[in-house]
Design a protein around this motif. Structure first.
Motif, PDB file in Angstrom:
ATOM      1  N   LEU A 147     -15.581   7.367  -0.605  1.00 34.15           N
ATOM      2  CA  LEU A 147     -14.766   8.048   0.396  1.00 34.15           C
ATOM      3  C   LEU A 147     -13.583   8.769  -0.240  1.00 34.15           C
ATOM      4  CD1 LEU A 147     -14.666   5.374   3.285  1.00 34.15           C
ATOM      5  CD2 LEU A 147     -15.949   7.522   3.227  1.00 34.15           C
ATOM      6  N   SER A 148     -13.001   8.177  -1.285  1.00 34.88           N
ATOM      7  CA  SER A 148     -11.861   8.809  -1.950  1.00 34.88           C
ATOM      8  C   SER A 148     -12.273  10.098  -2.646  1.00 34.88           C
ATOM      9  CB  SER A 148     -11.246   7.842  -2.959  1.00 34.88           C
ATOM     10  OG  SER A 148     -12.148   7.562  -4.024  1.00 34.88           O
ATOM     11  N   LEU A 149     -13.564  10.231  -2.986  1.00 35.36           N
ATOM     12  CA  LEU A 149     -14.036  11.443  -3.630  1.00 35.36           C
ATOM     13  C   LEU A 149     -14.297  12.570  -2.628  1.00 35.36           C
ATOM     14  CD1 LEU A 149     -16.585  10.027  -6.256  1.00 35.36           C
ATOM     15  CD2 LEU A 149     -14.263  10.839  -6.679  1.00 35.36           C
TER      16      LEU A 149
ATOM     17  N   VAL B 213       0.857  -1.185   0.000  1.00 35.26           N
ATOM     18  CA  VAL B 213       0.000   0.000   0.000  1.00 35.26           C
ATOM     19  C   VAL B 213       0.894   1.235   0.000  1.00 35.26           C
ATOM     20  CG1 VAL B 213      -1.823   1.250   1.204  1.00 35.26           C
ATOM     21  CG2 VAL B 213      -1.794  -1.245   1.249  1.00 35.26           C
ATOM     22  N   PRO B 214       0.781   2.140  -0.969  1.00 36.66           N
ATOM     23  CA  PRO B 214       1.730   3.240  -1.096  1.00 36.66           C
ATOM     24  C   PRO B 214       1.621   4.314  -0.021  1.00 36.66           C
ATOM     25  CG  PRO B 214      -0.047   3.459  -2.703  1.00 36.66           C
ATOM     26  CD  PRO B 214      -0.218   2.130  -2.051  1.00 36.66           C
ATOM     27  N   ASP B 215       0.448   4.477   0.577  1.00 45.21           N
ATOM     28  CA  ASP B 215       0.211   5.600   1.486  1.00 45.21           C
ATOM     29  C   ASP B 215      -0.589   5.113   2.695  1.00 45.21           C
ATOM     30  OD1 ASP B 215      -0.400   7.943   2.754  1.00 45.21           O
ATOM     31  OD2 ASP B 215      -1.358   8.900   1.040  1.00 45.21           O
ATOM     32  N   PRO B 216      -0.144   5.463   3.929  1.00 45.23           N
ATOM     33  CA  PRO B 216      -0.923   5.067   5.110  1.00 45.23           C
ATOM     34  C   PRO B 216      -2.368   5.560   5.071  1.00 45.23           C
ATOM     35  CG  PRO B 216       1.248   5.827   5.764  1.00 45.23           C
ATOM     36  CD  PRO B 216       1.126   6.109   4.304  1.00 45.23           C
ATOM     37  N   ASN B 217      -2.608   6.731   4.470  1.00 41.88           N
ATOM     38  CA  ASN B 217      -3.969   7.247   4.395  1.00 41.88           C
ATOM     39  C   ASN B 217      -4.861   6.344   3.539  1.00 41.88           C
ATOM     40  OD1 ASN B 217      -3.577   9.531   6.008  1.00 41.88           O
ATOM     41  ND2 ASN B 217      -2.747  10.701   4.284  1.00 41.88           N
ATOM     42  N   VAL B 218      -4.276   5.797   2.466  1.00 45.50           N
ATOM     43  CA  VAL B 218      -5.023   4.854   1.639  1.00 45.50           C
ATOM     44  C   VAL B 218      -5.416   3.636   2.461  1.00 45.50           C
ATOM     45  CG1 VAL B 218      -4.868   3.315  -0.350  1.00 45.50           C
ATOM     46  CG2 VAL B 218      -3.964   5.645  -0.501  1.00 45.50           C
ATOM     47  N   PHE B 219      -4.482   3.159   3.281  1.00 48.91           N
ATOM     48  CA  PHE B 219      -4.747   1.994   4.124  1.00 48.91           C
ATOM     49  C   PHE B 219      -5.863   2.296   5.121  1.00 48.91           C
ATOM     50  CE2 PHE B 219      -3.824  -0.300   8.097  1.00 48.91           C
ATOM     51  CZ  PHE B 219      -3.881  -1.596   7.640  1.00 48.91           C
ATOM     52  N   VAL B 220      -5.825   3.466   5.760  1.00 44.69           N
ATOM     53  CA  VAL B 220      -6.814   3.828   6.775  1.00 44.69           C
ATOM     54  C   VAL B 220      -8.207   3.921   6.160  1.00 44.69           C
ATOM     55  CG1 VAL B 220      -7.591   5.706   8.284  1.00 44.69           C
ATOM     56  CG2 VAL B 220      -5.206   4.981   8.326  1.00 44.69           C
ATOM     57  N   TRP B 221      -8.314   4.632   5.056  1.00 46.16           N
ATOM     58  CA  TRP B 221      -9.623   4.773   4.422  1.00 46.16           C
ATOM     59  C   TRP B 221     -10.103   3.440   3.852  1.00 46.16           C
ATOM     60  CZ3 TRP B 221     -12.681   8.789   5.162  1.00 46.16           C
ATOM     61  CH2 TRP B 221     -12.115   9.982   5.597  1.00 46.16           C
ATOM     62  N   GLY B 222      -9.170   2.630   3.422  1.00 45.00           N
ATOM     63  CA  GLY B 222      -9.541   1.303   2.945  1.00 45.00           C
ATOM     64  C   GLY B 222     -10.108   0.437   4.052  1.00 45.00           C
ATOM     65  N   MET B 223      -9.496   0.485   5.242  1.00 39.95           N
ATOM     66  CA  MET B 223     -10.013  -0.283   6.371  1.00 39.95           C
ATOM     67  C   MET B 223     -11.395   0.211   6.798  1.00 39.95           C
ATOM     68  SD  MET B 223      -8.132  -2.829   7.511  1.00 39.95           S
ATOM     69  CE  MET B 223      -8.038  -3.248   5.769  1.00 39.95           C
ATOM     70  N   LEU B 224     -11.608   1.535   6.736  1.00 39.55           N
ATOM     71  CA  LEU B 224     -12.936   2.078   7.040  1.00 39.55           C
ATOM     72  C   LEU B 224     -13.977   1.528   6.063  1.00 39.55           C
ATOM     73  CD1 LEU B 224     -12.092   5.820   7.791  1.00 39.55           C
ATOM     74  CD2 LEU B 224     -13.020   4.173   9.419  1.00 39.55           C
ATOM     75  N   ALA B 225     -13.614   1.512   4.777  1.00 36.42           N
ATOM     76  CA  ALA B 225     -14.545   0.991   3.765  1.00 36.42           C
ATOM     77  C   ALA B 225     -14.823  -0.488   3.971  1.00 36.42           C
ATOM     78  CB  ALA B 225     -13.963   1.240   2.370  1.00 36.42           C
ATOM     79  N   ALA B 226     -13.773  -1.263   4.285  1.00 34.67           N
ATOM     80  CA  ALA B 226     -13.945  -2.696   4.504  1.00 34.67           C
ATOM     81  C   ALA B 226     -14.829  -2.979   5.712  1.00 34.67           C
ATOM     82  CB  ALA B 226     -12.583  -3.360   4.688  1.00 34.67           C
ATOM     83  N   LEU B 227     -14.627  -2.224   6.787  1.00 33.75           N
ATOM     84  CA  LEU B 227     -15.411  -2.425   8.008  1.00 33.75           C
ATOM     85  C   LEU B 227     -16.870  -2.070   7.778  1.00 33.75           C
ATOM     86  CD1 LEU B 227     -15.192  -3.226  10.978  1.00 33.75           C
ATOM     87  CD2 LEU B 227     -14.635  -0.851  11.525  1.00 33.75           C
TER      88      LEU B 227
END
Length: 500
Positions: free
Chosen positions: A496-498, A128-142
């Motif tokens: 969320l990315s938008l 994952v290139p960016d910690p922010n991508v990881f954080v928002w991704g985990m929010l989406a997954a949850l």
């Protein structure tokens, strides 16, 4: 129509309106309590972590973790207590209390302070290139996995919460980075459990039910057969649960080797057999030689099995609610990515309390589904389901196969029901026994009974002891859980990315 008839009809309408009003009121109260819990989860998060630039994300994550925990309690816990409730070995209130207490104890005492937040290694956070991508991704997954479990609960389908999380993580991994992020070997092993879990659970449960029928239920002297075999069966269950809890329930602070596990299982078997043999003899004294008497002897083992299954479930599946929250907290506060993170105690409390609360507020629907609506339960059948759940996990762990506890338990219910269908069609012994029992009730001096089959062959073939509508609904929900969660997760991540 007479005035009395009109009055009765009007009163009946009023009763129906009052019942509907009570049902709506109970639903509103449940929703209100759930919303209050989610608000308190967010308040606890901000109180513990303090105000910061990332406070909004942390609060949002805590609320989503609480929402996921509520859904786990509403859906997944039914597998542990449903068969016992359906068999009338426990009341609904008693089952809710026992499950809530032992789920919370399992989550808090043996839930694990280190949780594999990337769902069994299905994606590699290093890519994952960016910690922010990881954080928002985990929010989406949850969020996506919780919404899918909520929908499955609404339609009355017990699904695997672990598979929902797997789908959510898979979806955001593909949406954020691409297919290269996914460990397809791990995903393939998880997908194999969709078939392995229910089939293995169903076969083991059916084999034990066949054993009980042939060696206890259809014996001339049922009480003598019960005195011989029930202590052995309960001791087998004790040994299986001792192994199960040693491997799954206490993995946080203890990882025994195979020799130790064998000693624990054999020791538990021996101790429980020594206790149960005189106890069953005392319980069976004065009981009539009939199936109803046998059912009474299985009540205590069923209650114990429901408690132990709930403890092990709380220890294992609380990670599905709190793991992503801990990962988000770690990514926000430390700015680093890791496949494993330490779970703060306040996050563990949200998960443990949320599962218990979800069980109380919304669990009865799925408990009734698993306990009575798929197929009719009695204590012997419910015992086979509980024992199958423990033994299947042991066998799968020994073979290195990933399995789902939800699929095992529901598969065991299916296995018991389909075995009953097959047994009913083929059992001549059953018809002969019914003839002897009827002759015994009439008296030995009575003319021989010309016993006709209770059902014609055509009627027997049409008898469906497993409700096909529920069977198809549940299997369909199992099949689409991962792709549906993945699609939801990718969609939420894109939204969320938008906006972020």
């Amino acid at each position: 129509m007479s005035p009395k008839g009109s009055l009765d009809k009007d009163l009946e309408k009023i009763v129906h309106v009052e019942a509907a009003a009570r049902s709506v009121t109970r639903g509103n109260v449940s929703h209100g309590i759930a919303i209050l819990f989610l608000g308190l989860s967010g308040l606890l998060a901000i109180t513990v972590t303090g105000a910061s630039t990332e406070a909004a994300i942390i609060v949002f994550a805590a609320i989503l973790g609480g929402y996921m925990a509520l859904n786990i309690g509403a859906n997944d816990v039914a597998n542990n207590v449903g068969p016992a409730v359906g068999a009338r070995a426990m009341t609904m209130i008693g089952a809710l209390v026992i499950a809530a207490v032992f789920e919370s104890a399992g989550a808090l005492l043996a839930g694990g302070d280190v949780v594999d937040t990337i769902s069994k290694g299905i994606i590699n956070p290093d890519l994952v290139p960016d910690p922010n991508v990881f954080v928002w991704g985990m929010l989406a997954a949850l969020l996506s996995s919780a919404v899918w479990i909520h929908l499955a609960t609404f339609i009355g389908a017990p699904v695997s919460t672990t598979h929902a999380v797997v789908g959510g993580v898979l979806g955001i991994g593909i949406a954020a980075v691409g297919f290269d992020l996914v460990n397809w070997h791990v995903f393939g092993a998880i997908a194999a459990s969709w078939v392995i879990s229910p089939v293995l659970g169903g076969v083991i449960a059916a084999l034990f039910l066949a054993f009980i029928k042939l060696n206890i239920i259809y014996r001339e002297d049922k009480i003598a057969a019960a005195r011989r075999w029930i202590p052995i069966l309960v001791a087998v269950m004790a040994g299986a649960f001792a192994w199960y809890l040693s491997v799954k329930g206490f993995k946080r602070f203890w990882k025994p080797d195979l020799t130790t596990l064998l000693i624990i299982a054999i020791g538990s078997f021996t101790v429980v057999y020594a206790i149960m043999k005189p106890l069953v003899r005392r319980q069976s004294e004065g009981l009539e030689n009939r199936n109803q008497s046998l059912r009474k002897l299985f009540h205590i083992p069923l209650i114990c099995s429901a408690a132990l299954l709930s403890f092990a479930h709380g220890a294992n599946d609380v990670a599905n609610a709190i793991g992503p929250v801990a990962a988000i907290l770690h990514g926000v506060q430390d700015g680093a990515l890791s496949a494993k993170v330490t779970v703060p105690i306040w996050v563990m409390i949200i998960g443990a309390f949320g599962i218990s609360l979800g069980l109380f507020l919304y669990g009865p629907k799925l408990i009734r589904m698993v306990g009575s609506k798929i197929t009719k339960m009695n204590p012997m059948r419910a015992y086979c389901v509980a024992l199958s759940a423990a033994l299947t996990v042991i066998v799968a762990s020994w073979l290195g196969l990933p399995v789902s506890s939800t699929h095992i338990a529901v598969g065991a219910v299916f296995g018991v029901g389909f075995f009953r269908e097959s047994f009913t069609r083929r059992s001549k012994r059953r018809q002969e026994l019914m003839q002897r029992q009827r002759q015994s009730r009439l008296g030995e001096d009575s003319p021989p009974v010309d016993m006709k089959p209770a059902h014609s062959p055509e009627e027997i073939l049409k008898r469906k002891l497993v409700r096909r509508s529920h069977f198809l609904t549940i299997v369909a929900a199992w099949v689409v859980t991962v792709p549906a969660s993945a699609a939801l997760s990718a969609t939420v991540y894109w939204i969320l990315s938008l906006v972020r």
